[in-house]
Scaffold this motif. Structure first.
Motif, short mmCIF file in Angstrom:
data_model
loop_
_atom_site.label_atom_id
_atom_site.label_comp_id
_atom_site.label_asym_id
_atom_site.label_seq_id
_atom_site.Cartn_x
_atom_site.Cartn_y
_atom_site.Cartn_z
N SER A 45 0.84 -1.21 0.00
CA SER A 45 0.00 0.00 0.00
C SER A 45 0.87 1.26 0.00
O SER A 45 0.47 2.28 -0.55
CB SER A 45 -0.96 -0.01 1.19
N GLN A 50 -4.11 -0.65 -3.98
CA GLN A 50 -5.39 -0.14 -3.50
C GLN A 50 -6.12 -1.11 -2.56
O GLN A 50 -7.09 -0.71 -1.91
CB GLN A 50 -6.30 0.18 -4.70
N THR A 51 -5.68 -2.36 -2.50
CA THR A 51 -6.42 -3.36 -1.72
C THR A 51 -5.60 -3.94 -0.57
O THR A 51 -6.09 -4.04 0.55
CB THR A 51 -6.88 -4.50 -2.65
N LYS A 53 -3.38 -4.42 2.51
CA LYS A 53 -3.02 -3.57 3.65
C LYS A 53 -1.68 -4.04 4.21
O LYS A 53 -1.53 -5.18 4.64
CB LYS A 53 -4.10 -3.67 4.73
N GLU A 234 -10.81 -12.20 4.68
CA GLU A 234 -10.81 -10.73 4.77
C GLU A 234 -10.72 -10.09 3.39
O GLU A 234 -11.34 -9.04 3.14
CB GLU A 234 -9.63 -10.28 5.64
N TYR A 235 -9.98 -10.73 2.48
CA TYR A 235 -9.77 -10.12 1.16
C TYR A 235 -10.73 -10.62 0.08
O TYR A 235 -10.80 -10.03 -1.00
CB TYR A 235 -8.32 -10.35 0.71
N PRO A 237 -13.99 -10.33 -0.33
CA PRO A 237 -14.96 -9.35 -0.87
C PRO A 237 -14.33 -8.33 -1.82
O PRO A 237 -15.05 -7.67 -2.57
CB PRO A 237 -15.49 -8.65 0.40
N TYR A 238 -12.99 -8.20 -1.77
CA TYR A 238 -12.33 -7.18 -2.60
C TYR A 238 -11.51 -7.81 -3.73
O TYR A 238 -10.69 -7.13 -4.36
CB TYR A 238 -11.40 -6.35 -1.71
N SER A 239 -11.75 -9.09 -4.01
CA SER A 239 -10.94 -9.82 -4.98
C SER A 239 -11.81 -10.41 -6.09
O SER A 239 -13.01 -10.61 -5.92
CB SER A 239 -10.17 -10.95 -4.29
N ASN A 240 -11.16 -10.72 -7.19
CA ASN A 240 -11.83 -11.42 -8.28
C ASN A 240 -11.61 -12.92 -8.11
O ASN A 240 -10.89 -13.56 -8.88
CB ASN A 240 -11.29 -10.95 -9.63
N ALA A 245 -7.58 -13.50 -3.78
CA ALA A 245 -7.64 -13.25 -2.34
C ALA A 245 -6.48 -13.94 -1.62
O ALA A 245 -5.93 -13.40 -0.66
CB ALA A 245 -8.98 -13.73 -1.78
N TYR A 248 -3.41 -11.73 -2.14
CA TYR A 248 -3.46 -10.54 -1.29
C TYR A 248 -3.16 -10.91 0.16
O TYR A 248 -2.40 -10.22 0.85
CB TYR A 248 -4.85 -9.89 -1.39
#
Length: 479
Positions: A45, A50-51, A53, A234-235, A237-240, A245, A248
């Protein structure tokens, strides 16, 4: 002069010498080098992801020095690691590509290893009193944990806990770690956390107050990836999909491991510690090989990926933080290389430089006042590049790339330089040049070779000179 008086003087001199030595050691920093595996320029980051952390690594960047133009020694693992350890182009050591296992090959890759005679960071630091340890990935020899080739202890590591290449069968519950020559067997947990556990255990058991050099070489986020399920969830919902995920979460787990070790250092009063964080090369290409199904690393907009001589192949995150010392704090676009770590640490600790030709130069001034302007061009001769240009050089704001041609035909991709192809490589000519101003065009989109002929000719001439020097110093393998 009486014998008693002479003895008294000798006692005073001995005491003052011991005091001077103790003061010198108190000023020498502890040193921790974090090296990730296949972490891309854009995967933190702090570098724009952007995703994912990465608060612990971000804090290092915020409170230390964040380098925007930091380069690995090669666009692939083994030569990159050798370059960092020695301060020399890996071509000089004969490490041209990643080192496979000992299976015999015509081009003699089964012989490739970091050879006796090469001097390394831990070897140099031991001469000025440092305790040294390696925890994580080694990948500097084809025969791992085999007396037929020198192992980490030969190169100055008092203690080593390592794997040859990747954690196996994955980052979760690896079985292939070796501790000081003895197989460790199955270890439960995830590789980056296991590695930090080992580092902390070594620090806890260290018997003296000598400063230490600790090299922490994570396997993450190299395949075969495995990540803690809570982080994957955790990841999601923000991944394809789950695969992304998992990637990430893999990087996030590294950040947690870094945070754990930094917290340990803070809690245990090591208030004079120089921390360096970087990666061995750029991010892997998705599905480049059958096992690369979770390689979602980002380049931060740079061109190419791992194994390329364009920027994303070897421009990587570079962060330096000197805990407990008032040094420069900020972001810098100074051109710095992993090759520079050895001469920098030698200058800071008082160790003598190796009696070898170095390609790195000290960036100690960057720590002091934020200023560093390298004199030596950075040059890469990577003969297995996935892009067409196998030679690249960065000098000042400019970068020039070239292909290699022999008797009208372009040089094929090669993994090693040995007697059988030495003449082919050395008689090839540089051609098909491309020139970029990286200050204005970090994406290498506008080729200036025909636009700015004055600069082009200067860079071309310099490249030809520097590449010939590199060729002259390259190691040639033979039976």
């Amino acid at each position: 002069m009486t014998i008693r008086f002479v003895s008294f003087l000798m006692l005073i001199v001995s005491f003052l010498s011991a005091e001077a030595q103790a003061e010198k050691k108190s000023k020498q920093p502890n040193i921790v080098v974090f090296l990730c595996d296949d972490l891309g320029y854009g995967d933190l980051s702090a570098y724009g992801h952007q995703t994912i952390k990465t608060p612990n690594i971000d804090k290092l960047a915020e409170t230390g020095i964040k380098m925007t133009d930091f380069y690995s020694a090669a666009p692939v693992c083994s030569p990159s690691r050798v370059g960092l350890l020695t301060g020399r182009s890996p071509n000089r050591a004969g490490i041209y590509d990643f080192i496979p296992g000992p299976k015999q090959s015509e081009d003699l890759r089964h012989l490739v290893h970091l050879q006796k005679g090469e001097e390394t960071i831990p070897e140099r630091l031991k001469t000025v009193g440092y305790a040294t340890a390696l925890v994580g990935k080694w990948h500097c020899s084809s025969l791992f944990n085999n007396p037929a080739q020198p192992q980490p202890d030969y190169f100055g590591f008092d203690y080593w806990f390592a794997t040859h290449n990747n954690a196996s069968p994955s980052h979760e519950n690896p079985r292939n770690f070796v501790r000081n020559g003895e197989k460790a067997g199955l270890i439960e947990g995830f590789s980056c956390q296991i590695v930090v556990d080992e580092a902390i255990d070594w620090l806890d058991k260290k018997e003296n107050n000598n400063p230490f050099y600790l090299q922490v070489t994570f396997h993450e986020p190299h395949e075969p990836i495995a990540s803690p399920e809570d982080l994957v969830q955790e990841y999601l919902p923000y991944s394809n999909g789950r695969a992304e995920a998992e990637f990430y979460a893999n990087v996030a787990n590294v950040d947690k491991a870094v945070g754990r070790l930094l917290a340990y250092l803070e809690e245990n009063g090591t208030d004079n510690t120089l921390v360096i964080f970087t990666s061995d090369n750029g991010p892997e290409t998705f599905s480049r090989y059958s096992g690369a199904k979770r390689t979602f690393g980002q380049t931060g907009g740079l061109k190419g990926r791992k194994l390329w001589t364009t920027e994303a192949g070897f421009r990587v995150p570079g962060i330096v933080k000197w805990i407990g010392k008032d040094t420069y704090n900020g972001t810098t676009d100074a051109v710095v290389s992993a090759l520079d770590i050895l001469p920098t640490l030698c200058e800071i600790t008082g160790a003598k430089l190796p009696n070898r030709e170095l390609d790195g130069e000290s960036f100690a001034s960057l720590l002091k006042n934020g200023q560093f302007k390298r004199k030596k061009p950075l040059i890469w001769g990577f003969y297995n590049a996935l892009n067409e240009h196998q030679v690249a050089m960065r000098h000042g704001d400019y970068k020039i790339l070239a292909r290699l041609k022999n008797n009208g035909e372009y040089l094929p991709n090669l993994n090693n330089m040995y007697k059988g192809n030495e003449e082919l490589i050395k008689s090839s000519e540089l051609t098909d040049f491309e020139l970029y101003n990286l200050r204005d065009d970090s994406r290498e989109a506008s080729n200036l070779a025909t636009v700015d002929p004055k600069v082009f000719n200067q860079m071309k001439n310099l490249l030809q000179k520097e590449y010939q020097t590199l060729l002259n110093g390259s190691h040639i393998w033979q039976e």
